[in-house]
Design an enzyme around this catalytic site. Structure first.
Site, PDB file in Angstrom:
ATOM      1  N   CYS A  89       6.599 -29.358  65.696  1.00 21.49           N
ATOM      2  CA  CYS A  89       6.262 -29.280  64.269  1.00 21.49           C
ATOM      3  C   CYS A  89       7.191 -28.286  63.560  1.00 21.49           C
ATOM      4  O   CYS A  89       8.373 -28.515  63.473  1.00 21.49           O
ATOM      5  CB  CYS A  89       4.781 -28.935  64.120  1.00 21.49           C
ATOM      6  SG  CYS A  89       4.131 -29.367  62.495  1.00 21.49           S
ATOM      7  N   HIS A 197       2.008 -32.839  68.032  1.00 20.62           N
ATOM      8  CA  HIS A 197       1.589 -31.640  68.760  1.00 20.62           C
ATOM      9  C   HIS A 197       1.051 -31.964  70.151  1.00 20.62           C
ATOM     10  O   HIS A 197      -0.165 -32.154  70.308  1.00 20.62           O
ATOM     11  CB  HIS A 197       0.460 -30.952  67.982  1.00 20.62           C
ATOM     12  CG  HIS A 197       0.896 -30.277  66.726  1.00 20.62           C
ATOM     13  ND1 HIS A 197       1.306 -28.965  66.686  1.00 20.62           N
ATOM     14  CD2 HIS A 197       0.993 -30.735  65.456  1.00 20.62           C
ATOM     15  CE1 HIS A 197       1.631 -28.632  65.449  1.00 20.62           C
ATOM     16  NE2 HIS A 197       1.454 -29.690  64.678  1.00 20.62           N
ATOM     17  N   GLU A 199       0.545 -29.942  72.485  1.00 15.86           N
ATOM     18  CA  GLU A 199      -0.339 -28.837  72.906  1.00 15.86           C
ATOM     19  C   GLU A 199      -1.747 -28.990  72.346  1.00 15.86           C
ATOM     20  O   GLU A 199      -2.662 -28.286  72.762  1.00 15.86           O
ATOM     21  CB  GLU A 199       0.284 -27.484  72.522  1.00 15.86           C
ATOM     22  CG  GLU A 199       0.053 -27.014  71.097  1.00 15.86           C
ATOM     23  CD  GLU A 199       0.924 -27.712  70.058  1.00 15.86           C
ATOM     24  OE1 GLU A 199       1.624 -28.688  70.407  1.00 15.86           O
ATOM     25  OE2 GLU A 199       0.894 -27.295  68.880  1.00 15.86           O
TER      26      GLU A 199
END
Lengths: 225, 76
Positions: A89, A197, A199
């Site tokens: 990002c 993302h 994560e």
């Protein structure tokens, strides 16, 4: 797994903790937390994550100020040595502004901030970051960004596609990105920038655990090396 | 010395903000607008002996992203 990972925090980063949790959860080792003002990285660093957020309030251009912060000089040097660097990002925006990756991230074509889980097609399942995915498979990963509209000139886009450096492509039009590109690799293959993302997709409670394999792939290569 | 740096998107690079503004202008009833592009103006106060090379360097390394933007330096 005996390796040293680090997560960078800039003023305005807000996904640094999520990144650190993902690394700890998947590798079993606590990553180092690195501050933007630090001029030097630990010499034994094996993996660097540049997280999402709004570094420096997105002043000037998203990622522009962070790309010129002291620690980024060391990140560029580490990337040149072959240390794996993952930018997610805002981290992707920082890596393009630092010229570690080609192209630029512009305002979403629809103007709106986009925040939802999107399908991603794995375009290259043999890179350092994607070895645990099948080429051509579709995974579900959340996006949350305002400036995710990937732009590069046609010559650069052809080069990226020709060299297998498009890691991920959106399975639908999310933000107007050129050729629906969601993530790109550098020429050496040790730097990946992506808007989605991974994560935030490491366990089923988050709606998808498809991001785990990205970290597992990188960490596996590090512990073997 | 005052220096204005004008930063604009390169021709051919899609400008979603410009397009939205264009749309709003039409909504307000302004006809005859064929295109809108959004740029940025950065005003610098620099030492009088600042070289042209230094100004160019500032633009290339930070003020503009030359992947997507052009810049023009205007000394006042």
């Amino acid at each position: 797994m005996a390796f040293t990972a680090g997560v960078i925090t800039f003023p305005g980063s807000n996904c640094d903790r999520d990144m650190a949790v993902a690394i700890r959860d998947i590798s079993g080792r606590e990553p180092l937390r690195l501050w933007h003002g630090d001029a030097d990285l630990p010499g034994n660093i094996d993996f660097i994550a540049v997280p999402g957020g709004f570094s420096y309030g997105d002043y000037l251009r998203s990622g522009a100020m962070a790309a010129n912060s002291p620690i980024m000089r060391s990140v560029i040097a580490a990337a040149d040595r072959g240390v794996p660097v993952l930018g997610v990002c805002n981290g992707f925006q920082v890596l393009t502004e630092a010229r570690l990756l080609p192209g630029a991230l512009m305002r979403n074509a629809g103007i709106h901030f986009v925040c939802r889980t999107v399908p991603l097609v794995v375009e290259n399942g043999s890179s350092l970051f994607t070895s645990r995915y099948e080429t051509g498979s579709t995974i579900q990963i959340p996006v949350a960004h305002h400036d995710g509209n990937y732009y590069a000139d046609d010559e650069t886009l052809d080069e990226l596609e020709g060299e297998g450096r498009v890691a991920f492509r959106y399975g639908e039009n999310v933000n107007g990105s050129a050729r629906q590109i969601a993530g790109v690799l550098n020429a050496k293959g040790n730097v990946l920038g992506m808007m989605p993302h991974p994560e935030r997709a490491i366990e089923d409670a988050q709606g998808s655990a498809d991001g785990r394999a990205l970290f597992e792939g990188v960490f596996e290569s590090l512990s073997v090396a | 010395m005052k220096v204005l740096v004008h930063v604009s998107l390169k021709p051919g690079v899609l400008d979603p903000q410009g397009r939205a503004i264009h749309h709003s202008l039409e909504g307000l009833g302004f006809g005859g607008v064929s295109d809108v592009r959004v740029g940025r103006e950065i005003a610098l106060e620099v030492a009088d002996d600042t070289s042209d090379e230094a100004l160019e360097d500032m633009c290339r390394r930070l003020l503009a992203n030359t992947v997507i933007e052009n810049y023009r330096i205007e000394k006042l």
